[in-house]
Every structure is written in C-alpha cells, then in structure tokens.
Scaffold this motif. Structure first.
Motif, PDB file in Angstrom:
ATOM      1  N   LYS A 165      85.318  38.133  23.397  1.00 47.19           N
ATOM      2  CA  LYS A 165      86.451  37.699  24.214  1.00 47.19           C
ATOM      3  C   LYS A 165      87.431  38.851  24.408  1.00 47.19           C
ATOM      4  CE  LYS A 165      89.632  33.795  24.755  1.00 47.19           C
ATOM      5  NZ  LYS A 165      90.135  32.539  24.139  1.00 47.19           N
ATOM      6  N   TYR A 166      87.903  38.999  25.659  1.00 52.97           N
ATOM      7  CA  TYR A 166      88.827  40.074  26.004  1.00 52.97           C
ATOM      8  C   TYR A 166      89.991  39.524  26.817  1.00 52.97           C
ATOM      9  CZ  TYR A 166      84.857  43.184  24.997  1.00 52.97           C
ATOM     10  OH  TYR A 166      83.806  43.839  24.404  1.00 52.97           O
ATOM     11  N   LEU A 167      91.108  40.212  26.737  1.00 55.46           N
ATOM     12  CA  LEU A 167      92.209  40.035  27.664  1.00 55.46           C
ATOM     13  C   LEU A 167      92.183  41.271  28.548  1.00 55.46           C
ATOM     14  CD1 LEU A 167      94.577  38.207  28.407  1.00 55.46           C
ATOM     15  CD2 LEU A 167      95.982  39.464  26.771  1.00 55.46           C
ATOM     16  N   ALA A 168      92.049  41.091  29.859  1.00 53.88           N
ATOM     17  CA  ALA A 168      91.789  42.218  30.752  1.00 53.88           C
ATOM     18  C   ALA A 168      92.928  42.417  31.746  1.00 53.88           C
ATOM     19  CB  ALA A 168      90.475  42.007  31.492  1.00 53.88           C
ATOM     20  N   PHE A 169      93.218  43.698  32.022  1.00 52.90           N
ATOM     21  CA  PHE A 169      94.340  44.071  32.878  1.00 52.90           C
ATOM     22  C   PHE A 169      93.846  44.994  33.992  1.00 52.90           C
ATOM     23  CE2 PHE A 169      95.762  43.297  28.586  1.00 52.90           C
ATOM     24  CZ  PHE A 169      96.890  42.506  28.731  1.00 52.90           C
ATOM     25  N   PRO A 170      93.620  44.471  35.211  1.00 57.19           N
ATOM     26  CA  PRO A 170      93.185  45.328  36.316  1.00 57.19           C
ATOM     27  C   PRO A 170      94.340  46.183  36.845  1.00 57.19           C
ATOM     28  CG  PRO A 170      92.619  43.010  36.690  1.00 57.19           C
ATOM     29  CD  PRO A 170      93.614  43.051  35.581  1.00 57.19           C
ATOM     30  N   GLY A 171      94.018  47.434  37.148  1.00 57.97           N
ATOM     31  CA  GLY A 171      94.959  48.314  37.829  1.00 57.97           C
ATOM     32  C   GLY A 171      94.391  48.659  39.191  1.00 57.97           C
ATOM     33  N   MET A 172      95.190  48.507  40.245  1.00 61.37           N
ATOM     34  CA  MET A 172      94.692  48.701  41.607  1.00 61.37           C
ATOM     35  C   MET A 172      95.528  49.737  42.343  1.00 61.37           C
ATOM     36  SD  MET A 172      94.092  44.714  42.657  1.00 61.37           S
ATOM     37  CE  MET A 172      93.495  43.535  41.440  1.00 61.37           C
ATOM     38  N   ASP A 173      94.829  50.669  43.008  1.00 58.89           N
ATOM     39  CA  ASP A 173      95.534  51.681  43.790  1.00 58.89           C
ATOM     40  C   ASP A 173      94.517  52.446  44.627  1.00 58.89           C
ATOM     41  OD1 ASP A 173      98.513  52.868  43.683  1.00 58.89           O
ATOM     42  OD2 ASP A 173      97.110  54.498  44.121  1.00 58.89           O
ATOM     43  N   SER A 174      95.002  53.147  45.641  1.00 56.17           N
ATOM     44  CA  SER A 174      94.129  53.993  46.449  1.00 56.17           C
ATOM     45  C   SER A 174      93.776  55.288  45.724  1.00 56.17           C
ATOM     46  CB  SER A 174      94.799  54.320  47.789  1.00 56.17           C
ATOM     47  OG  SER A 174      96.050  54.962  47.575  1.00 56.17           O
ATOM     48  N   VAL A 215      84.635  50.286  43.480  1.00 52.68           N
ATOM     49  CA  VAL A 215      84.861  51.555  44.183  1.00 52.68           C
ATOM     50  C   VAL A 215      84.558  51.469  45.678  1.00 52.68           C
ATOM     51  CG1 VAL A 215      84.403  52.972  42.141  1.00 52.68           C
ATOM     52  CG2 VAL A 215      82.509  52.392  43.673  1.00 52.68           C
ATOM     53  N   VAL A 216      84.016  50.357  46.154  1.00 57.18           N
ATOM     54  CA  VAL A 216      83.543  50.310  47.542  1.00 57.18           C
ATOM     55  C   VAL A 216      84.520  49.668  48.514  1.00 57.18           C
ATOM     56  CG1 VAL A 216      81.129  50.318  46.861  1.00 57.18           C
ATOM     57  CG2 VAL A 216      82.296  48.142  47.154  1.00 57.18           C
ATOM     58  N   ASP A 217      85.465  48.878  48.021  1.00 60.83           N
ATOM     59  CA  ASP A 217      86.399  48.197  48.924  1.00 60.83           C
ATOM     60  C   ASP A 217      87.582  49.106  49.239  1.00 60.83           C
ATOM     61  OD1 ASP A 217      84.784  45.948  48.936  1.00 60.83           O
ATOM     62  OD2 ASP A 217      85.775  45.092  47.181  1.00 60.83           O
ATOM     63  N   GLN A 218      87.291  50.170  49.936  1.00 57.62           N
ATOM     64  CA  GLN A 218      88.308  51.168  50.257  1.00 57.62           C
ATOM     65  C   GLN A 218      89.381  50.571  51.174  1.00 57.62           C
ATOM     66  OE1 GLN A 218      86.420  54.723  51.726  1.00 57.62           O
ATOM     67  NE2 GLN A 218      84.873  54.714  50.120  1.00 57.62           N
ATOM     68  N   PRO A 219      90.640  51.011  51.000  1.00 59.87           N
ATOM     69  CA  PRO A 219      91.044  52.199  50.235  1.00 59.87           C
ATOM     70  C   PRO A 219      91.495  51.913  48.804  1.00 59.87           C
ATOM     71  CG  PRO A 219      92.892  51.454  51.531  1.00 59.87           C
ATOM     72  CD  PRO A 219      91.757  50.496  51.811  1.00 59.87           C
ATOM     73  N   THR A 220      91.172  50.740  48.252  1.00 53.48           N
ATOM     74  CA  THR A 220      91.674  50.386  46.922  1.00 53.48           C
ATOM     75  C   THR A 220      90.585  50.509  45.866  1.00 53.48           C
ATOM     76  OG1 THR A 220      93.267  48.847  47.900  1.00 53.48           O
ATOM     77  CG2 THR A 220      92.799  48.590  45.563  1.00 53.48           C
ATOM     78  N   TRP A 221      90.929  51.173  44.768  1.00 49.80           N
ATOM     79  CA  TRP A 221      90.067  51.272  43.602  1.00 49.80           C
ATOM     80  C   TRP A 221      90.616  50.341  42.523  1.00 49.80           C
ATOM     81  CZ3 TRP A 221      86.449  55.629  43.283  1.00 49.80           C
ATOM     82  CH2 TRP A 221      86.521  56.494  44.378  1.00 49.80           C
ATOM     83  N   ILE A 222      89.720  49.838  41.663  1.00 54.06           N
ATOM     84  CA  ILE A 222      90.159  48.997  40.552  1.00 54.06           C
ATOM     85  C   ILE A 222      89.622  49.565  39.244  1.00 54.06           C
ATOM     86  CG2 ILE A 222      90.170  46.703  39.497  1.00 54.06           C
ATOM     87  CD1 ILE A 222      89.737  45.497  42.234  1.00 54.06           C
ATOM     88  N   VAL A 223      90.533  49.830  38.319  1.00 50.88           N
ATOM     89  CA  VAL A 223      90.187  50.203  36.948  1.00 50.88           C
ATOM     90  C   VAL A 223      90.771  49.125  36.041  1.00 50.88           C
ATOM     91  CG1 VAL A 223      90.444  51.904  35.106  1.00 50.88           C
ATOM     92  CG2 VAL A 223      90.189  52.661  37.482  1.00 50.88           C
ATOM     93  N   THR A 224      89.940  48.549  35.177  1.00 50.05           N
ATOM     94  CA  THR A 224      90.380  47.443  34.328  1.00 50.05           C
ATOM     95  C   THR A 224      90.403  47.857  32.867  1.00 50.05           C
ATOM     96  OG1 THR A 224      89.424  45.862  35.897  1.00 50.05           O
ATOM     97  CG2 THR A 224      89.951  45.040  33.695  1.00 50.05           C
ATOM     98  N   ALA A 225      91.478  47.485  32.183  1.00 53.66           N
ATOM     99  CA  ALA A 225      91.611  47.734  30.746  1.00 53.66           C
ATOM    100  C   ALA A 225      91.244  46.459  29.997  1.00 53.66           C
ATOM    101  CB  ALA A 225      93.039  48.155  30.412  1.00 53.66           C
ATOM    102  N   TYR A 226      90.255  46.548  29.102  1.00 58.72           N
ATOM    103  CA  TYR A 226      89.760  45.393  28.353  1.00 58.72           C
ATOM    104  C   TYR A 226      90.242  45.466  26.905  1.00 58.72           C
ATOM    105  CZ  TYR A 226      86.617  44.232  32.204  1.00 58.72           C
ATOM    106  OH  TYR A 226      86.098  43.872  33.426  1.00 58.72           O
ATOM    107  N   LEU A 227      91.086  44.517  26.524  1.00 56.13           N
ATOM    108  CA  LEU A 227      91.618  44.427  25.170  1.00 56.13           C
ATOM    109  C   LEU A 227      90.860  43.344  24.405  1.00 56.13           C
ATOM    110  CD1 LEU A 227      93.824  44.946  22.959  1.00 56.13           C
ATOM    111  CD2 LEU A 227      95.197  43.202  24.144  1.00 56.13           C
TER     112      LEU A 227
END
Length: 242
Positions: A165-174, A215-227
């Motif tokens: 089980k994780y608590l996840a925090f997506p970060g979104m930006d170009s 990585v494909v839904d340009q121009p936004t990238w998503i990096v997620t932090a999994y705690l």
C-alpha cells in the motif's frame, strides 16, 4: 559481476547537506527550511532500519547495495565522482542488491574497478542527496566477458521488496524536472504534518520511490512519488485534519 553478500555494522545515517539535493536551489527559508545541515541516525537489526521522524516511528526493510561502482573512464583527467557516466560510477541504483548481476564496459587495461558508498535502503531518486548510508563489507564475484559489445552499464536483477500500500503524489508539468520537484514537495508537505520539513525531506530520500507515470500526453509530463505506508508503526490520516 554478481553481488553475493553485504554485511552491515548495525547502524546507518541520512543527512541533508547544504547546497546538495533535488531541492537545493529552491531557496527555502524559515519556517520551511530544507537547506540543512541535518542528520538522522538509524539503528539496524534483523534486516530492518529503525528511526524516529517527529511523532512517527519508521521501520525500513533493508536491501543493501553499492551507490558507487564502476571502471575507469576512457579519457584522462580529473573527474568529479558525483555524476554517473558510461563507466558506471555514482549510479545509486537500489536494484543492484544481493543476487543481481552488473555488466560494466572496460575502457582501459586492467579496468581499474572500484566500489563503495554502500547503502542499506533508498527511495528511487535519493532526493535529498543521501540514502541510509552505512559502512559494509561486500562479497562479489567478478568475471571478464570479452567482446560483450556494451558501451554503458546494464544489469539483471530480481528487484527489491515491494510494499502492498502506498500514498502517491503526482507532479505534473511540461518540464520533467519541475514535475519531479512538485511530486517531492507534495510528499514533504504531507509528511510535515507529522515531523519537521527537513525530516520529511530525508524520509522521502530513503523511502519514497519516484516513477515516471506518463510521457506521451504532451505537453505535460507526470512524475509520481510513492510513499509506502507500511513503514510507519502509527496509522497515517489522509487527508489529515487541519
């Protein structure tokens, strides 16, 4: 080479060093001070690293690995050991644990192989600049594979323990660098309800995995932090009442 055994000494440490880490250039000031210096000591026993972070007791399963491992570069000169390169070096890949096999290119006669910077546990990203650093003895098997044709490292691994089980925090930006920072900042903001922000930064570095989610839904990238929530002896509340 194959990693056969890691022997720890029963303790480890994590630190925030001024001017180093993912958020070192963010210019944080009081009351949200992540600049450091700050230090956290871990007690290691029976395969688990334990430490207190604010009001939370943290238990991290250890999976030792070398942060730095490599051969000599093909060119002469003085080089910083901080960035990894085609020869390996400071890769900080936690999957290079017991049972894994790593292949490194050899650029010079004798290879000039070296290994060190041993870690007991680490989140993918090592965001504050340190993991659970610890002195260790390492046993490994080294072989030479002639004409392998590799120019950069590659490895075979069975992976590390996954949590349920994780608590996840997506970060979104170009910009993926900015997206990564957003994910880490969200993690720190949540954990700061239980501990000092600089402690949250260190905990994120040792336990939180960063993953590229999209990585494909340009121009936004998503990096997620999994705690992983299983590392806490106490139950986390989310959303936490203000």
């Amino acid at each position: 080479m194959e990693f056969l055994e890691f022997e720890d000494m029963g303790w480890g440490w994590t630190a925030v060093l001024p001017g180093f880490g993912l958020l070192a250039d963010e210019g944080y000031t009081s009351p949200v001070d992540l600049a450091g210096p700050a230090l956290k000591l871990w007690n290691v026993k029976e395969g688990t690293a334990r430490a207190k972070f604010g009001e939370l007791s943290v238990r991290l399963p250890i999976s030792p690995f070398p942060g730095v491992i490599g051969t000599a570069l093909p060119s002469k000169g003085r080089f910083s050991t901080i960035p990894p390169r085609e020869n390996g070096g400071n890769m900080d890949i936690k999957h290079l644990n017991t049972g894994s096999k790593l292949y490194l290119p050899v650029f010079v006669r004798g290879a000039m192989f070296s290994i060190g910077d041993t870690h007991l546990a680490q989140g993918d990203g090592e965001v504050c600049g340190t993991a659970v650093e610890a002195p260790m003895r390492i046993k490994l098997r080294v072989n030479v594979v002639k004409r392998a044709g590799i120019r950069e490292p590659l490895f075979v691994t069975s992976g590390v323990r996954e949590f349920s089980k994780y608590l996840a925090f997506p970060g979104m930006d170009s910009n993926m660098w900015v997206a990564t920072k957003k994910a880490v900042k969200s993690t720190i903001a949540f954990l700061s309800g239980y501990m000092e922000p600089v402690e949250a930064y260190m905990l994120a570095s040792t336990a939180v995995d960063l993953k590229v989610s999209e990585v494909v839904d340009q121009p936004t990238w998503i990096v997620t932090a999994y705690l992983p929530t299983e590392i806490f002896e106490e139950k986390l509340e989310f959303p936490r009442p203000s």
